[in-house]
Scaffold this active site. Structure first.
Site, PDB file in Angstrom:
ATOM      1  N   ARG A 146     -17.140   1.854  -1.774  1.00 25.99           N
ATOM      2  CA  ARG A 146     -15.871   2.568  -1.986  1.00 25.99           C
ATOM      3  C   ARG A 146     -15.932   3.663  -3.056  1.00 25.99           C
ATOM      4  O   ARG A 146     -15.284   3.569  -4.103  1.00 25.99           O
ATOM      5  CB  ARG A 146     -14.748   1.571  -2.291  1.00 25.99           C
ATOM      6  CG  ARG A 146     -14.593   0.566  -1.176  1.00 25.99           C
ATOM      7  CD  ARG A 146     -13.468  -0.387  -1.399  1.00 25.99           C
ATOM      8  NE  ARG A 146     -12.163   0.180  -1.093  1.00 25.99           N
ATOM      9  CZ  ARG A 146     -11.032  -0.508  -1.153  1.00 25.99           C
ATOM     10  NH1 ARG A 146     -11.049  -1.757  -1.512  1.00 25.99           N
ATOM     11  NH2 ARG A 146      -9.894   0.068  -0.856  1.00 25.99           N
ATOM     12  N   ARG A 149      -2.388 -10.931  -4.699  1.00 19.36           N
ATOM     13  CA  ARG A 149      -2.450  -9.485  -4.935  1.00 19.36           C
ATOM     14  C   ARG A 149      -1.578  -8.736  -3.926  1.00 19.36           C
ATOM     15  O   ARG A 149      -1.092  -7.645  -4.227  1.00 19.36           O
ATOM     16  CB  ARG A 149      -3.886  -8.984  -4.800  1.00 19.36           C
ATOM     17  CG  ARG A 149      -4.778  -9.418  -5.923  1.00 19.36           C
ATOM     18  CD  ARG A 149      -6.097  -8.732  -5.807  1.00 19.36           C
ATOM     19  NE  ARG A 149      -5.918  -7.291  -5.760  1.00 19.36           N
ATOM     20  CZ  ARG A 149      -6.859  -6.419  -5.447  1.00 19.36           C
ATOM     21  NH1 ARG A 149      -8.064  -6.842  -5.160  1.00 19.36           N
ATOM     22  NH2 ARG A 149      -6.616  -5.138  -5.423  1.00 19.36           N
ATOM     23  N   ASN A 165       0.812  -1.226   0.000  1.00 19.87           N
ATOM     24  CA  ASN A 165       0.000   0.000   0.000  1.00 19.87           C
ATOM     25  C   ASN A 165       0.844   1.274   0.000  1.00 19.87           C
ATOM     26  O   ASN A 165       0.322   2.359  -0.261  1.00 19.87           O
ATOM     27  CB  ASN A 165      -0.963   0.009   1.195  1.00 19.87           C
ATOM     28  CG  ASN A 165      -2.135  -0.922   0.971  1.00 19.87           C
ATOM     29  OD1 ASN A 165      -2.279  -1.506  -0.099  1.00 19.87           O
ATOM     30  ND2 ASN A 165      -2.975  -1.079   1.982  1.00 19.87           N
ATOM     31  N   ARG A 223      -8.394  -0.945  -7.503  1.00 18.71           N
ATOM     32  CA  ARG A 223      -8.951   0.382  -7.295  1.00 18.71           C
ATOM     33  C   ARG A 223      -7.879   1.454  -7.158  1.00 18.71           C
ATOM     34  O   ARG A 223      -8.102   2.614  -7.488  1.00 18.71           O
ATOM     35  CB  ARG A 223      -9.810   0.378  -6.034  1.00 18.71           C
ATOM     36  CG  ARG A 223     -10.958  -0.601  -6.099  1.00 18.71           C
ATOM     37  CD  ARG A 223     -11.684  -0.579  -4.799  1.00 18.71           C
ATOM     38  NE  ARG A 223     -11.928   0.796  -4.404  1.00 18.71           N
ATOM     39  CZ  ARG A 223     -12.932   1.536  -4.854  1.00 18.71           C
ATOM     40  NH1 ARG A 223     -13.798   1.020  -5.676  1.00 18.71           N
ATOM     41  NH2 ARG A 223     -13.064   2.779  -4.463  1.00 18.71           N
TER      42      ARG A 223
HETATM   43  C1  UD1 Z   1      -6.590   2.112   1.520  1.00 17.94           C
HETATM   44  C2  UD1 Z   1      -5.858   0.800   1.456  1.00 17.94           C
HETATM   45  C3  UD1 Z   1      -6.733  -0.334   1.967  1.00 17.94           C
HETATM   46  C4  UD1 Z   1      -7.245   0.009   3.371  1.00 17.94           C
HETATM   47  C5  UD1 Z   1      -7.914   1.376   3.387  1.00 17.94           C
HETATM   48  C6  UD1 Z   1      -8.314   1.826   4.785  1.00 17.94           C
HETATM   49  C7  UD1 Z   1      -4.387   1.086  -0.431  1.00 17.94           C
HETATM   50  C8  UD1 Z   1      -4.045   0.714  -1.822  1.00 17.94           C
HETATM   51  N1  UD1 Z   1      -5.473   0.529   0.080  1.00 17.94           N
HETATM   52  O1  UD1 Z   1      -7.715   2.001   0.653  1.00 17.94           O
HETATM   53  O2  UD1 Z   1      -5.969  -1.530   2.010  1.00 17.94           O
HETATM   54  O3  UD1 Z   1      -8.175  -0.971   3.780  1.00 17.94           O
HETATM   55  O4  UD1 Z   1      -7.009   2.366   2.862  1.00 17.94           O
HETATM   56  O5  UD1 Z   1      -7.221   1.818   5.640  1.00 17.94           O
HETATM   57  O6  UD1 Z   1      -3.667   1.817   0.210  1.00 17.94           O
HETATM   58  N2  UD1 Z   1     -14.375   6.874   1.023  1.00 17.94           N
HETATM   59  C9  UD1 Z   1     -15.404   7.674   0.551  1.00 17.94           C
HETATM   60  N3  UD1 Z   1     -15.123   8.515  -0.486  1.00 17.94           N
HETATM   61  C10 UD1 Z   1     -13.887   8.602  -1.063  1.00 17.94           C
HETATM   62  C11 UD1 Z   1     -12.846   7.793  -0.558  1.00 17.94           C
HETATM   63  C12 UD1 Z   1     -13.124   6.930   0.488  1.00 17.94           C
HETATM   64  O7  UD1 Z   1     -16.518   7.618   1.042  1.00 17.94           O
HETATM   65  O8  UD1 Z   1     -13.699   9.386  -1.997  1.00 17.94           O
HETATM   66  C13 UD1 Z   1     -14.644   5.919   2.131  1.00 17.94           C
HETATM   67  C14 UD1 Z   1     -14.470   4.471   1.679  1.00 17.94           C
HETATM   68  O9  UD1 Z   1     -15.652   3.977   1.077  1.00 17.94           O
HETATM   69  C15 UD1 Z   1     -14.166   3.788   2.983  1.00 17.94           C
HETATM   70  C16 UD1 Z   1     -13.374   4.855   3.761  1.00 17.94           C
HETATM   71  O10 UD1 Z   1     -13.668   6.095   3.130  1.00 17.94           O
HETATM   72  O11 UD1 Z   1     -15.359   3.502   3.669  1.00 17.94           O
HETATM   73  C17 UD1 Z   1     -11.882   4.644   3.767  1.00 17.94           C
HETATM   74  O12 UD1 Z   1     -11.424   4.535   2.435  1.00 17.94           O
HETATM   75  P1  UD1 Z   1      -9.953   4.971   2.014  1.00 17.94           P
HETATM   76  O13 UD1 Z   1      -9.188   5.371   3.239  1.00 17.94           O
HETATM   77  O14 UD1 Z   1     -10.038   5.920   0.892  1.00 17.94           O
HETATM   78  O15 UD1 Z   1      -9.363   3.583   1.503  1.00 17.94           O
HETATM   79  P2  UD1 Z   1      -8.501   3.313   0.204  1.00 17.94           P
HETATM   80  O16 UD1 Z   1      -7.537   4.423  -0.014  1.00 17.94           O
HETATM   81  O17 UD1 Z   1      -9.397   2.901  -0.906  1.00 17.94           O
END
Ligand code: UD1
Length: 462
Positions: A122, A404, A23, A93
């Site tokens: 997400r 992955r 990550n 993603r």
């Molecule tokens: C990253 C990690 C993943 C980890 C997650 C939370 C990577 C590649 N992946 O995923 O392994 O589980 O952080 O620690 O680093 N959200 C919204 N709107 C947005 C973005 C996020 O509502 O625009 C919500 C998501 O649906 C989720 C929460 O915020 O419920 C956290 O998501 P986010 O921190 O963005 O996770 P990722 O970056 O996708």
């Protein structure tokens, strides 16, 4: 399709080395788009998600050279496309992280919107709202986001610095905006930013490229945009989730294992809970030692953004709690649907009930090996943790989820005494139609292992 076969019940002992963090590596690989100069990134794990990222970067015109020593050398001098296609974004993603760097350096980008995935919907609204605040125009067209930067005083497209407050501390949005803001005109402040160690690692890389960033690791990050970034050399931080997985595996199986490269300060919430559960953990310089006699007590777990308990260790902790005396309430607060592993653990004999966002585990009864199916990356490794502590043999199917994010997992575990091997189907089975491969939307796009053929063993543990 490969399976992982685990004969459980063996004590684990010895040393295991943790690799570079997937990550952290993913945003860092995308950050190479920010400069025409060469970036040399060390300690990049050879996992499918990193290979997918390298493929995507190559499609954009980046010269990508992975080396045997785990380094990847990237030069984004001649970019030939500004589009991240759906075929790649749907399988990973994190491909959405192409948007910030492309938009910042070239003034436009077209990136497929990631759909839902196994653990929840997400969305990417936080990323897009931030880019709009930086002056970008965003259009949704045929499943793609098309973004354009505004024209600056000199007529060239350039994002503008802005004061942005995230509605929640999204890791991906923090990374995307940090990369974009590094080349924007003026200063950007991100409030309610994510504080994960992977954010800190990205800031270290960007600073080495010439960016002006401060506050990473806190919830307010300030980025003063510069006109140009240059090449750099960087080594990816060790993977705290892989390290935490080894700690939980040793605690579930029982034994005495030292996880080399693990940084205790990145795992403080998990270490504290494991200690309360009766696991002995020593924080060593550049390593963490775990000792377990399997006399475990149930503890309650609640996932939270860093420095809270990581959602990416929730499934593994649930597997551990299956071996602990008493009732453990495990509450998932980050993702809406991250209990896909529960049904598979139940098939191994676990007593787990789900009530909304909480799973209640009544532990302490022995688990039995069973054929089980992986549904996502961390769910699959949780089944490995359960299988190591269970009686008899577990056969884990759909191991492409595991590939992955875990590099040579079965070899690393075999090295500390686990009886685990990867088996490929016999040629006749491999030739038969595979319904699950055709219907599973998360089927992996690329392979790190040779195509199915002659049966083979990849561990020496049989
Ligand atoms: C990253 C990690 C993943 C980890 C997650 C939370 C990577 C590649 N992946 O995923 O392994 O589980 O952080 O620690 O680093 N959200 C919204 N709107 C947005 C973005 C996020 O509502 O625009 C919500 C998501 O649906 C989720 C929460 O915020 O419920 C956290 O998501 P986010 O921190 O963005 O996770 P990722 O970056 O996708």
């Amino acid at each position: 399709m490969d399976e992982i076969v685990i004969r459980g019940g063996l004590r684990l002992a010895g040393e295991v080395e943790v690799g570079g963090a997937k990550n952290a590596a993913l945003p860092i690989l995308f950050a190479s788009l920010l400069t025409a100069d060469t970036c040399r990134i060390r300690n990049v794990p050879r996992v499918v998600d990193c290979v997918t990222t390298e493929r995507l970067l190559e499609q954009l015109g980046v010269d990508v050279v992975p080396n045997q020593d785990g380094s990847v050398v990237l030069t984004a001098r001649e970019i030939t496309s500004l589009e991240a296609p759906y075929d790649l974004v749907k399988t990973m993603r994190a491909s959405f992280l192409a948007l910030g760097p492309l938009l910042a350096r070239f003034g436009e980008a077209r990136v497929a919107t990631p759909g839902g995935c196994a653990i929840g919907s997400r969305p990417v609204n936080i990323h897009l709202a931030a880019f709009e605040q930086m002056g970008a125009s965003i259009h949704h067209s045929h499943g793609y986001v098309e973004a354009r930067a505004p024209r600056g005083a000199d007529g060239r497209p350039r994002l503008r610095g802005a004061h942005i407050t995230f509605e929640m501390p999204s890791v991906g949005a923090t990374e995307n905006v940090m990369m974009a803001a590094s080349l924007a005109a003026g200063t950007t402040v991100i409030d309610n930013a994510a504080r994960e160690p992977e954010i800190v690692d990205l800031a270290i890389l960007l600073r080495a490229m010439g960016a002006r960033i401060r506050g990473e690791g806190t919830s307010s990050i300030e980025i003063e945009g510069v006109d140009e970034l240059g090449g750099c050399t960087h080594s990816v931080v060790p993977d705290r989730i892989e390290a935490g997985t080894f700690l939980m595996a040793a605690a579930a199986a029982g034994g005495d294992v030292t996880v080399q490269g693990a940084r205790a300060e990145h795992l403080s919430a998990a270490i504290e809970l494991m200690r309360r559960a009766g696991v002995v953990i020593d924080e060593l310089p550049d390593a963490v030692r775990v000792r377990s006699d399997r006399r475990l007590r149930a503890v309650d777990v609640r996932t939270a953004p860093h420095p809270g308990f990581p959602t990416d260790l929730q499934a593994q902790m649930m597997a551990l709690m299956c071996f602990a005396e008493g009732a453990s309430c495990i509450t998932e607060t980050i993702f809406e649907n991250r209990f896909m592993h529960v049904q598979e653990l139940v098939r191994m004999g676990a007593d787990i009930r789900i009530d909304g966002h909480t799973a209640v585990v009544h532990g302490g009864k022995p688990l039995e090996g069973a054929p089980v199916m992986a549904t996502d990356l961390r769910a699959s490794v949780c089944l490995v943790v359960a299988a190591l502590g269970a009686d008899n043999t577990t056969r884990l199917q759909r191991v492409y989820h595991l590939d992955r994010g875990y590099e040579r997992l079965e070899r690393k575990l075999a090295g500390i005494g686990a009886d685990i091997e990867r088996v490929s189907p016999r040629p006749a089975e491999a030739a038969a139609p595979r319904v699950e491969a055709a219907t599973d939307p998360a089927a992996r796009p690329v392979s790190l292992v040779p195509p199915a053929g002659t049966p083979r063993r990849t561990s020496n543990a049989s």
